[in-house]
Design a protein around this motif. Structure first.
Motif, short mmCIF file in Angstrom:
data_model
loop_
_atom_site.label_atom_id
_atom_site.label_comp_id
_atom_site.label_asym_id
_atom_site.label_seq_id
_atom_site.Cartn_x
_atom_site.Cartn_y
_atom_site.Cartn_z
N ILE A 28 16.09 4.37 -3.11
CA ILE A 28 15.39 4.93 -1.94
C ILE A 28 13.98 4.37 -1.86
O ILE A 28 13.48 4.08 -0.76
N HIS A 29 13.34 4.19 -2.99
CA HIS A 29 11.99 3.64 -3.01
C HIS A 29 11.98 2.21 -2.48
O HIS A 29 11.13 1.82 -1.67
N LEU A 85 9.89 -8.68 6.47
CA LEU A 85 10.65 -8.68 5.21
C LEU A 85 10.43 -9.96 4.40
O LEU A 85 10.75 -9.99 3.20
N ALA A 86 9.92 -11.01 5.04
CA ALA A 86 9.89 -12.33 4.40
C ALA A 86 9.03 -12.37 3.15
O ALA A 86 9.32 -13.11 2.21
N VAL A 105 0.84 -1.21 0.00
CA VAL A 105 0.00 0.00 0.00
C VAL A 105 0.87 1.25 0.00
O VAL A 105 0.69 2.16 -0.82
N ALA A 106 1.83 1.31 0.92
CA ALA A 106 2.67 2.51 1.03
C ALA A 106 3.56 2.68 -0.19
O ALA A 106 3.74 3.80 -0.69
N GLY A 107 4.11 1.58 -0.69
CA GLY A 107 5.01 1.65 -1.83
C GLY A 107 4.35 2.12 -3.11
O GLY A 107 5.02 2.67 -4.00
N VAL A 156 11.57 -0.73 4.78
CA VAL A 156 11.36 -0.16 6.11
C VAL A 156 9.90 -0.27 6.53
O VAL A 156 9.59 -0.63 7.67
N VAL A 157 8.98 0.02 5.60
CA VAL A 157 7.55 -0.08 5.92
C VAL A 157 7.18 -1.52 6.26
O VAL A 157 6.46 -1.78 7.23
N GLY A 158 7.66 -2.48 5.46
CA GLY A 158 7.37 -3.88 5.74
C GLY A 158 7.88 -4.32 7.09
O GLY A 158 7.18 -4.99 7.85
N ALA A 159 9.12 -3.93 7.40
CA ALA A 159 9.70 -4.29 8.70
C ALA A 159 8.96 -3.63 9.85
O ALA A 159 8.71 -4.26 10.88
#
Length: 383
Positions: A132-133, A277-278, A121-123, A139-142
């Motif tokens: 950076i993307h 992250l998995a 969703v965020a990506g 980072v969002v997933g973690a």
């Protein structure tokens, strides 16, 4: 001592060993050999039991081994094995981090799905330069995985709720929340009437490139970095020492000024962060969006890989490759009349063998270490 952890090489470990004696080096080497031998023995036993099962079902073990060997020697199959091993290694490390604190995080399944959904969703709604993307999505997933695991950690610390019960329940809750959010808020309509429902696609700048085009994704590098970071964090840092000390004996650790409650919460947050992250290999290395065709089973496969690898980073990587090999073998075996269920049974037998053998070896090694320590003290007292 828990069966999910490795046998201690000596009674007290310190985060740094500038002047290890030859005796302690031998003890560490011996412990490593015992760990490796335990896992190898479990795999051999599992192969023998699996061969017996094949005979009982009217299948030839030699035909199965021949098919697996023929496919294993092809480059394409080797690439597929590595590709399949990536999420297993990451989810196994997520489980292993919690296990070092003597926690049984069964919630990796829900945590990686939660992380994958929010990363998708965020990506999709940001526009950033390529590296950076990708980093933003990681980072969002973690963060999402850590948040979901943190709930179980908080319940454990504040209310004494078993992390086994809470993480199992949170798996089911995560699935329901994700499905609700997807169907009511984040389902993307491209106007074509396509039946391939999913979230808004992630821009190309947020996708992970392949190392081997169409075969092995760049997420392999991420999995190896995670494994290396796990080794440094747990085995070479002061935090890792405090984590292991709290897991082995919370009361003794507390007398040394280590807050076991804080370590429980931090361990669950890190475990959930890694779990988040998995599923991202599938998201940014393959699909480019989240949908109902999401992968499943990474969490429980990761648990098996962690047990087989004895929570050691090298062992986890090797066990992950083995698990990936078995998964990749399912297709070729079906072509010669061996059903997919046989592969699942082989994996189950392997896990069962690992748990039993590890338990037996841990008890034997702990008793042996204790007897050696007692004999050494007796000799020193006699002198």
């Amino acid at each position: 001592m828990s069966i999910i952890d490795d046998p201690p090489s000596d009674p007290v470990e310190r985060p740094k060993h500038p002047g290890l004696t030859a005796e302690r080096r031998r003890a560490r080497l011996e412990a490593g050999l015992v760990m490796a031998g335990s896992s190898v023995s479990a795999v051999i036993i599992a192969l023998i039991l699996s061969a017996a099962l094949l005979v009982l079902t009217g299948k030839s073990p030699l035909d199965v081994l021949s098919t697996m060997w023929d496919t294993a020697t092809t480059t394409r199959f080797q690439y597929e094995t590595i590709e399949r091993a990536i999420p297993f290694v990451i989810s196994a490390i997520a489980f292993a981090v919690a296990a070092k604190m003597n926690l049984f995080n069964i919630g990796v399944e829900g945590q990686y799905l939660f992380g994958m959904f929010w990363a998708a969703v965020a990506g999709a709604y940001v526009d950033l330069p390529g590296p950076i993307h990708v980093l933003f999505i990681l980072v969002v997933g973690a963060a999402a995985g850590a948040f979901w695991a943190g709930i179980a950690g908080y319940l454990k610390v504040q209310l004494g709720v078993s992390e086994i019960i809470s993480t199992i329940m949170l798996n089911a809750i995560a699935l329901q929340i994700i499905d609700w959010l997807f169907n009511d808020f984040f389902r993307f309509d491209d106007g074509t009437g396509s039946l391939d429902v999913r979230t808004k696609p992630i821009p190309d700048s947020g996708l992970m490139p392949d190392i081997v085009d169409g075969r092995v994704n760049g997420f392999l590098v991420v999995s190896l970095i995670v494994a290396a970071a796990y080794y440094v964090l747990v085995s070479k840092s002061r935090f890792g020492f405090r984590l292991r000390a709290s897991g082995l004996n919370p009361t003794a650790a507390s007398t040394s000024g280590i807050s076991s409650k804080k370590m429980v919460l931090v361990a669950m947050l890190i475990s959930g962060g890694v779990a988040g992250l998995a599923g991202l290999q599938y998201l940014i290395g393959d699909a480019g969006a989240y949908g109902p065709s999401r992968p499943s089973g990474y969490g429980f496969s990761g648990l098996s890989v962690a047990l087989l690898g004895r929570n050691h980073p090298v062992g986890i990587v090797l066990a992950g490759v083995l698990w990936g090999f078995l998964e990749a073998s399912a297709g070729p075996l079906q072509l010669v009349g061996i059903p997919r269920s046989i592969v699942n049974v082989i994996q189950g037998i392997t896990l069962f063998s690992v748990v039993i053998v590890n338990g037996i070896v841990n008890r034997w090694y702990t008793k042996r270490t204790t007897e050696r320590a007692a004999a050494r003290l007796s000799m020193e007292a006699g002198e």
